[in-house]
Design a protein around this motif. Structure first.
Motif, PDB file in Angstrom:
ATOM      1  N   ILE A   1     107.173 -29.887  10.917  1.00 43.30           N
ATOM      2  CA  ILE A   1     105.775 -30.214  11.231  1.00 43.30           C
ATOM      3  C   ILE A   1     105.160 -29.097  12.076  1.00 43.30           C
ATOM      4  O   ILE A   1     104.091 -28.569  11.746  1.00 43.30           O
ATOM      5  CB  ILE A   1     105.691 -31.561  11.999  1.00 43.30           C
ATOM      6  CG1 ILE A   1     106.341 -32.685  11.187  1.00 43.30           C
ATOM      7  CG2 ILE A   1     104.252 -31.891  12.362  1.00 43.30           C
ATOM      8  CD1 ILE A   1     106.551 -33.975  11.987  1.00 43.30           C
TER       9      ILE A   1
ATOM     10  N   ARG B   1     102.570 -35.639  17.966  1.00 41.41           N
ATOM     11  CA  ARG B   1     101.176 -35.540  17.490  1.00 41.41           C
ATOM     12  C   ARG B   1     100.727 -36.864  16.883  1.00 41.41           C
ATOM     13  O   ARG B   1      99.580 -37.272  17.025  1.00 41.41           O
ATOM     14  CB  ARG B   1     101.052 -34.406  16.458  1.00 41.41           C
ATOM     15  CG  ARG B   1     101.477 -33.048  16.991  1.00 41.41           C
ATOM     16  CD  ARG B   1     100.544 -32.545  18.068  1.00 41.41           C
ATOM     17  NE  ARG B   1      99.308 -32.080  17.533  1.00 41.41           N
ATOM     18  CZ  ARG B   1      98.976 -30.793  17.357  1.00 41.41           C
ATOM     19  NH1 ARG B   1      99.828 -29.849  17.713  1.00 41.41           N
ATOM     20  NH2 ARG B   1      97.810 -30.445  16.867  1.00 41.41           N
ATOM     21  N   THR B   2     101.641 -37.528  16.166  1.00 41.95           N
ATOM     22  CA  THR B   2     101.343 -38.845  15.606  1.00 41.95           C
ATOM     23  C   THR B   2     101.104 -39.831  16.738  1.00 41.95           C
ATOM     24  O   THR B   2     100.172 -40.643  16.696  1.00 41.95           O
ATOM     25  CB  THR B   2     102.529 -39.349  14.757  1.00 41.95           C
ATOM     26  OG1 THR B   2     102.807 -38.379  13.750  1.00 41.95           O
ATOM     27  CG2 THR B   2     102.230 -40.683  14.124  1.00 41.95           C
TER      28      THR B   2
ATOM     29  N   ILE C   1     106.207 -37.811   7.216  1.00 43.36           N
ATOM     30  CA  ILE C   1     106.069 -37.911   8.667  1.00 43.36           C
ATOM     31  C   ILE C   1     105.664 -39.343   9.029  1.00 43.36           C
ATOM     32  O   ILE C   1     105.343 -40.141   8.147  1.00 43.36           O
ATOM     33  CB  ILE C   1     105.046 -36.897   9.214  1.00 43.36           C
ATOM     34  CG1 ILE C   1     103.654 -37.161   8.612  1.00 43.36           C
ATOM     35  CG2 ILE C   1     105.471 -35.485   8.913  1.00 43.36           C
ATOM     36  CD1 ILE C   1     102.569 -36.311   9.228  1.00 43.36           C
ATOM     37  N   LEU C   2     105.666 -39.648  10.315  1.00 46.70           N
ATOM     38  CA  LEU C   2     105.163 -40.948  10.770  1.00 46.70           C
ATOM     39  C   LEU C   2     103.645 -40.877  10.879  1.00 46.70           C
ATOM     40  O   LEU C   2     103.100 -39.865  11.333  1.00 46.70           O
ATOM     41  CB  LEU C   2     105.757 -41.305  12.128  1.00 46.70           C
ATOM     42  CG  LEU C   2     107.183 -41.866  12.139  1.00 46.70           C
ATOM     43  CD1 LEU C   2     107.703 -41.915  13.571  1.00 46.70           C
ATOM     44  CD2 LEU C   2     107.246 -43.251  11.510  1.00 46.70           C
ATOM     45  N   TYR C   3     102.972 -41.959  10.475  1.00 43.56           N
ATOM     46  CA  TYR C   3     101.515 -42.017  10.550  1.00 43.56           C
ATOM     47  C   TYR C   3     101.097 -42.912  11.717  1.00 43.56           C
ATOM     48  O   TYR C   3     101.787 -43.894  12.027  1.00 43.56           O
ATOM     49  CB  TYR C   3     100.938 -42.538   9.227  1.00 43.56           C
ATOM     50  CG  TYR C   3     101.125 -41.529   8.123  1.00 43.56           C
ATOM     51  CD1 TYR C   3     100.158 -40.558   7.883  1.00 43.56           C
ATOM     52  CD2 TYR C   3     102.291 -41.509   7.363  1.00 43.56           C
ATOM     53  CE1 TYR C   3     100.348 -39.595   6.902  1.00 43.56           C
ATOM     54  CE2 TYR C   3     102.493 -40.540   6.376  1.00 43.56           C
ATOM     55  CZ  TYR C   3     101.510 -39.595   6.156  1.00 43.56           C
ATOM     56  OH  TYR C   3     101.710 -38.631   5.202  1.00 43.56           O
ATOM     57  N   PRO C   4      99.946 -42.590  12.326  1.00 43.84           N
ATOM     58  CA  PRO C   4      99.484 -43.382  13.473  1.00 43.84           C
ATOM     59  C   PRO C   4      99.404 -44.877  13.163  1.00 43.84           C
ATOM     60  O   PRO C   4      99.784 -45.698  14.007  1.00 43.84           O
ATOM     61  CB  PRO C   4      98.099 -42.794  13.766  1.00 43.84           C
ATOM     62  CG  PRO C   4      98.175 -41.392  13.275  1.00 43.84           C
ATOM     63  CD  PRO C   4      99.069 -41.427  12.073  1.00 43.84           C
TER      64      PRO C   4
END
Lengths: 170, 379
Positions: free
Chosen positions: B169, B284-285, B362-365
């Motif tokens: 990332i 960042r997420t 990636i992980l999302y908010p």
């Protein structure tokens, strides 16, 4: 201002470079920008996606969540990415629309302009940048031009400047 | 303001720290580290060498450091697995060096172009035996620059390999970075011996020092380097006394200096419903989730690790106790690694929860928000 963009096409078309040029131009304008990409293991071909977020504020999350603009340069990219909602969809004229009515998209001859008018298919990414910025006004025209000229190979400046201008006029 | 990739910013940081030797073998998503090093090192009088594989890349990095240079290599999971043998050697022989590991999806060769934070435990325990680990995880391009400088400082100060745990990332992210014209940071260089060469004992720690001084090969100090247990001369010995002394020294130089090594960022931990502990690109997420959480009526605090190893267990325990925090949610891009450290550190003082992912995405908010809501509803 907070704009989230996806530039999609085939690996080798220079869409990641286009994303870099756009992000660089945004920095020149004093804005914040992040650029990321997803691509397969292939060096050429395959689906390629560059993402750019341009904002006046801080950018926390680096990936596009709400697409303000999606650009598709190939059929494969359209088939794969255009199912997701985008406020503005710009597709190449040669793409067969499967999920949209013609009035829902901006369909313009990006590849044709590079390949036939300029006889250099490799500048399709720069033509696309001109077309995108003409509609979105993401960055100033001066910064975009400066950014293009900084990032393209030496000796191709004139060609790329022309490609950018033609893109603006599409 | 320049647009740089995390991988490129690492190299800029390394050069600012004094790195003048890079040896490696390209692997996605770390290749730009090698490319940028190949471009930049000749400009500053340094040397870049591409080796035949990752093992040789690590070996040459150790060689460069022994020859007196600040040396670095870069890789991703599959290459990191190959390097761990020599990382253990560097830890044992007390060779300062920096390893950038840009984590991609595993196991094995996995998904070469996709992100992960799956090498966190490997960074701690990858090589055999008891040895200390220092690992730092940047969560922006600017931080990749500063963290790499710190990595060199720690390597030089403690004479040990230091790992920069990047992830795809941040490694492949381009964003604006202001490269300082004059660095507002101390640069630490290894101490050189001042005694006469005939009086030199390569592994004798002088009174009041953390590690022995280190000459460059060819500077007149003749000494022996080995991965075997050795005494102050550097020659192997089977003495249990020497073994105990050496191994305790290796561990204590990090364990006694945890305060110097740990760095983390705290955001709104006072009165939070849930404390989210995270690091690297996933941070960042998590920062983006904070706005969503506020809108959903959840008070969210953030504990962002910059130093992953050594893990700041005392500090975490103190913060949880001080603010009476009921729940800690660990967000990391793996099946659950740092969450084990959190659980171990808290010893039941708070509910420990985990959100991760192992499919290359990636992980999302919104996913983290959903987990926060679950934690709050069940707590």
């Amino acid at each position: 201002m907070h704009k989230e963009l996806k530039l999609t096409g085939s690996g080798g078309q220079g869409l990641i470079l286009a994303g870099v040029i756009l992000a660089d131009a945004a920095l020149m304008d004093g804005k914040n920008a992040v650029q990321s990409q997803s691509y397969g293991p292939e060096a050429r071909g395959g689906a390629s996606k560059a993402e750019v977020i341009i904002a006046t504020g801080e950018i926390d999350f680096i990936k596009v969540q709400n697409t303000d603009m999606l650009l598709c340069l190939t059929q494969t990219a359209y088939d794969r990415y255009a199912k997701d909602a985008a406020a503005l969809l710009i597709v190449d004229a040669d793409i067969e629309l499967k999920y949209h009515k013609p009035e829902e998209v901006v369909q313009i001859p990006i590849i044709y302009t590079a390949q036939v008018t300029l006889k250099r298919p490799m500048v399709a990414n720069i033509v696309a940048l001109g077309a995108v910025n003409a509609r979105m006004n993401l960055v100033s025209k001066e910064s975009l031009k400066k950014s293009v000229l900084t990032r393209v190979p030496k000796g191709t400046e004139e060609l790329n400047e022309k490609a950018l201008e033609l893109g603006y006029s599409l | 303001m320049r647009l740089l990739m995390g991988n490129e910013a690492c190299v800029e940081g390394a050069i600012a720290a004094g790195m003048r030797f890079f040896a490696g073998y390209p692997i996605t998503p770390s290749t730009e580290v090698a490319e940028w090093a190949a471009l930049r090192l000749p400009e500053v009088g340094g040397k870049f060498i591409q080796m035949e594989d990752e093992i040789a890349g690590m070996a040459a990095t150790i060689g460069g450091a022994i020859a007196g240079k600040k040396a670095m290599t870069a890789t991703s999971g599959p290459g990191f697995s190959l390097k761990v043998e020599n990382i253990g050697y560097a830890a044992m022989a007390e060779i300062p060096c920096v390893i950038i590991n840009v984590m991609r999806s595993g196991p094995s060769t996995g998904l070469p172009t996709s992100p992960s934070q799956g090498d966190v435990m490997q960074a701690r325990w990858g090589s055999h035996g008891d040895y200390p680990a220092i690992a730092l995880a940047p969560s922006s391009v600017s931080e990749a620059y500063y963290v790499t400088i710190k990595a060199f400082n720690y390597a030089e100060k403690y004479r040990t390999p230091v790992i920069v745990l990047m992830d795809e990332i941040i490694g492949h992210l381009r964003e604006g970075i202001e490269l300082p014209e004059k660095l507002d940071m101390e640069i630490i260089d290894r101490k050189r011996p001042t005694c006469a060469p005939e009086d030199f004992k390569a592994y004798k720690v002088p009174e009041g020092e953390i590690v022995p001084p280190m000459p460059g090969f060819g500077e007149g100090y003749r000494y022996h380097i080995t991965g075997l247990i050795h005494d102050e001369t550097g020659f192997p010995t089977n003495s249990m006394e020497a073994a105990g002394k050496l191994c305790s020294h290796l561990m204590s130089k990090v364990e006694d200096n945890v305060k110097d090594l740990i760095e983390f960022e705290l955001i709104d931990v006072t009165d939070c419903d849930v404390l989210v502990l995270t690091y690297g690109g996933t941070a960042r997420t998590v920062s983006a989730t904070k706005k969503l959480a506020e809108a959903a009526g959840i008070k969210m605090g953030i504990f962002r690790l910059i130093t992953v190893w050594p893990f700041p267990e005392d500090e975490l325990r103190e913060i949880v106790a001080k603010h009476n925090i009921k729940h800690v949610l660990v967000a990391e891009l793996n099946h659950g690694q740092i969450v084990r450290e959190v659980d171990r550190a808290l010893k039941g003082a708070a509910g420990v929860h985990h959100i991760g992912k192992i499919n290359g995405d990636i992980l999302y908010p919104k996913e983290v928000l959903q987990k926060l809501q679950e934690v709050k509803a069940n707590g």
